[in-house]
Design an enzyme around this catalytic site. Structure first.
Site, short mmCIF file in Angstrom:
data_model
loop_
_atom_site.label_atom_id
_atom_site.label_comp_id
_atom_site.label_asym_id
_atom_site.label_seq_id
_atom_site.Cartn_x
_atom_site.Cartn_y
_atom_site.Cartn_z
CB SER A 70 33.49 -3.47 32.88
OG SER A 70 34.42 -2.59 32.31
CG HIS A 99 31.68 -0.32 28.80
ND1 HIS A 99 32.32 -1.48 28.40
CD2 HIS A 99 32.02 -0.14 30.11
CE1 HIS A 99 33.02 -1.97 29.40
NE2 HIS A 99 32.85 -1.17 30.46
CG ASP A 138 32.17 -1.60 25.11
OD1 ASP A 138 33.26 -1.01 25.29
OD2 ASP A 138 31.78 -2.52 25.87
#
Length: 338
Positions: free
Chosen positions: A184, A309, A279
């Site tokens: 991320s 995610h 995502d």
């Protein structure tokens, strides 16, 4: 019984483009339900600077809920390295088999939107990668926004990588066999720190691994519309994280913060990019892969249409997430073996 993660809607591929999101893996769905319940118990609040203490507690509570025991055979120590504004916390995982000989290294930057996360939140993730790769793994406790907005996290990421690769700060690590990985927001630091070393004429990491990377403030790729209300992370929440990190629009176009904005992506080491179908930032990774191939780089894109995610934490519940984590560890082990 409903299959966990298989059948015609299970889309998992190593390809040049992202798999269209199909039905969420059943294990991923259970993970999302449990994570949402834990998050709500801790802090049912909007993402705002005043609410960050509670949101950070919630993030750590979710991480603790899915924490797995560290693999055996690791010597783990908390250390520091010099930073621009003081010492940077590190957690070092040394596999016992490395002994006194030279070992590969792995620097890891945690996710959390540049505002959440810690050494503890990603402890078992980094520990498992160290055990699986045989590398001395170094987790970086970079400064968090908004108390420490850009360029704080970027500076800490670069300084920690320099500590490992240039200064011999982690004993018995072969500077020529250091990979860098992150998930991320941490994946953005992977790319930004590697580009900074290239631009400074320094050795770049031997390999880069980016797990569901968030790489641009522009939010102008198709997945930001297609997955605007995705579970785990919405496009609106991601935009708020970016604003906390970049102080609104002050640094929003700085490629050191949002490295997909960089004009030149050449000169990097072999790169693995993992994206999830559900995502909003899925196409950040897809676009990075395309641009790396365009400049002659070595890039592998893995896509899983049935994941969301944050799936690295779901590896104990979702076979699809477990596949992705195993592939990440195997890819890093192969690159660091040479």
């Amino acid at each position: 019984m409903e299959p966990e993660c298989e059948g015609p809607e299970f889309k998992h591929a190593v390809a040049g483009g992202a798999a269209a999101p199909g039905r969420l893996c059943a294990g991923m769905e259970r993970f999302i339900t449990l994570a949402a319940a834990a998050d709500a118990r801790s802090a049912p609040l909007p993402l705002e600077a005043d609410n960050l203490p509670a949101l950070r507690v919630a993030y750590e509570n979710v991480a603790a809920l899915f924490r797995r025991p560290r693999p055996s055979g690791l010597d783990v120590s908390d250390e520091t390295c010099p930073g621009v504004d003081g010492p940077i916390g590190l957690r070092v995982y040394r596999p016992a088999e490395t002994g006194r000989g030279s070992a590969p290294g792995l620097v890891y930057y945690h996710g959390g939107g540049f505002a959440l996360g810690s050494l503890d939140s990603h402890d078992c993730i980094v520990a498992e990668l160290a055990a699986a790769t045989g590398a001395v793994a170094v987790a970086v406790d970079y400064r968090l926004a908004p108390e420490h907005p850009f360029p704080a996290a970027f500076e800490d990421a670069v300084a920690a990588l320099s500590h490992v690769m240039d200064q011999g700060g982690i004993g018995a690590v072969d500077a020529g066999r250091v990979a860098v990985a992150g998930d991320s927001a941490g994946a953005a630091l992977v790319l930004a720190a590697s580009l900074a070393r290239r631009d400074a004429g320094l050795r770049v990491p031997a390999a880069l691994a980016l797990v569901y990377p968030v790489l641009t403030t522009a939010a102008d790729l198709p997945s930001y519309v297609e997955n605007a209300e995705a579970p785990m992370l919405t496009a609106a929440v991601l935009a708020q994280y970016w604003r906390l990190y970049t102080r609104g629009d002050v640094h929003a176009r700085d490629a050191r913060a949002a490295p997909l904005l960089a004009g030149d992506l050449s000169g990097l080491g072999p790169t693995l990019i993992t994206v999830a179908g559900h995502d909003p930032a899925r196409d950040d990774g897809v676009e990075l892969h395309r641009r790396l191939i365009e400049v002659g780089g070595l890039s592998e894109l893995r896509t899983a249409g049935d994941l969301a995610h944050g799936h690295v934490r779901a590896r104990g519940m979702s076979p699809s997430a477990a596949i992705e984590f195993s592939a990440l560890a195997e890819w890093l082990a192969q690159r660091l073996a040479h």
